[in-house]
Design an enzyme around this catalytic site. Sequence first.
Site, PDB file in Angstrom:
ATOM      1  N   TYR A 105     -66.668 -25.278 -34.269  1.00 33.10           N
ATOM      2  CA  TYR A 105     -67.754 -24.560 -35.060  1.00 33.10           C
ATOM      3  C   TYR A 105     -67.306 -23.271 -35.605  1.00 33.10           C
ATOM      4  CZ  TYR A 105     -71.162 -28.289 -34.278  1.00 33.10           C
ATOM      5  OH  TYR A 105     -71.866 -29.380 -34.108  1.00 33.10           O
ATOM      6  N   LYS A 109     -63.510 -31.713 -21.486  1.00 34.00           N
ATOM      7  CA  LYS A 109     -62.697 -32.820 -21.673  1.00 34.00           C
ATOM      8  C   LYS A 109     -61.192 -32.280 -21.304  1.00 34.00           C
ATOM      9  CE  LYS A 109     -61.987 -37.154 -23.143  1.00 34.00           C
ATOM     10  NZ  LYS A 109     -62.607 -38.403 -22.360  1.00 34.00           N
ATOM     11  N   ASP A 125     -67.757 -37.551 -21.743  1.00 33.60           N
ATOM     12  CA  ASP A 125     -68.253 -38.964 -21.800  1.00 33.60           C
ATOM     13  C   ASP A 125     -68.946 -39.391 -20.710  1.00 33.60           C
ATOM     14  OD1 ASP A 125     -65.652 -38.498 -20.976  1.00 33.60           O
ATOM     15  OD2 ASP A 125     -64.697 -40.341 -21.614  1.00 33.60           O
ATOM     16  N   ASP A 181     -73.865 -29.452 -29.052  1.00 31.34           N
ATOM     17  CA  ASP A 181     -74.745 -29.951 -30.192  1.00 31.34           C
ATOM     18  C   ASP A 181     -75.151 -31.186 -29.731  1.00 31.34           C
ATOM     19  OD1 ASP A 181     -75.986 -30.099 -32.285  1.00 31.34           O
ATOM     20  OD2 ASP A 181     -73.965 -30.108 -33.751  1.00 31.34           O
TER      21      ASP A 181
END
Length: 364
Positions: free
Chosen positions: A124, A191, A225, A249
């Site tokens: 972002y 991740k 995930d 988000d």
Amino acid sequence: MTRTITLIPGDGIGPEIAQAMRRVVDATGVDIEWEVVDAGEAVMAEYGTPLPDHVIESIKRNKVAIKGPITTPIGTGFRSVNVALRKALDLYVNLRPCISLPGTGARYDDVDLVIVRENTEDLYAGIEFEEGSNGASEVIELCERLGAGSIRRDSGISIKPISVTGSERIVRWAFEYARANDRNKVTAVHKANIMKHTDGLYLDVARRVASEYEGTIAFEDRIVDATCMGLVLNPANFDVVVLPNLYGDIVSDLCAGLVGGLGMAPGANIGDEHALFEPVHGSAPLHAGKNEANPTAIILSAVLMLRHIGENAAADAIMDAVRAVITEGREVTYDIMRTNTGSTAGCVGTAEFADALIRYIEAN
Ligand code: NAD
């Protein structure tokens, strides 16, 4: 002592839900003076900007603000007021509590978790190179020259910066929030197995900060995930969840879905100096001016705001009223009625829902 708070009603459904929120907060008897200032497209003609200086000055002066949603027109070059406010005030925390309320038709009745999203960096950051541009070509050549890897020539590129500074302050904020709000566990989401130098850095910093709280607040880390699957299967396993910007988000909207949708989801943007409270949802233009939008999200944002300024009795009174009126399910807005009964028949408007909350507050 009277506390002055900046109120930005916003546009679309903003003014109606902000008015409902203001009446409900005032009904608790809390001593707040509202300094109302406008931002967005409506003030462009007068000030030449959607975010006039006096709006930022008002928040800087009062330290605390609450706002309704503001429309970001597409393709006009109009910068998002929401993003600009977060930048101008360095509001690096996006806080989104997700709590199930009985009667909302939510999928679970035992969700009570808090999302702490980093608000300033990651994908972002807005550092992007258009496909075919000189900038994109240079970045592609640089990556090849450095042996970092090859990128297809016809790629657009977005940069993902994650810093030690940004990671440390968000993770520390999550632990301090857990400590101040009697929460037991912080989960850092990442991740790191794929992005070693960004998410990996974030994870290293999170582990280091967590070690300072060992013995008082539990810590775990999870891959993003697996986190999504875990949240859908068993959200009660989560307490405080701290994430970099993009995952934050996505995961916070997932969590809003677990507890009844956007009309129910409050939020806050918080920095070391200032705090801006706002619902997660946007200006829902199709519902504007019809006295039908659900004001619960902005009212719950006001509950967060009241706790932030230490007005816990007023916050509790509103929370009790929201629980009671929604659980009863008689005087609720169209969206809640529809999830509960499959039809909007018998629903009430924005103002009448606020009236029901006020009657409850005054009677209890
Ligand atoms: P939205 O949240 O406004 O609407 C999505 C859907 O959710 C709508 O169909 C509406 O039916 C429903 N909804 C949302 N809030 C509701 C409420 N309080 N009561 C009942 N139903 C509700 O999202 P969008 O349509 O993507 O965005 C509209 C505008 O809002 C855009 O210009 C966007 O940029 C802006 N926006 C502003 C903010 C903000 O001010 N922080 C946040 C998100 C979007």
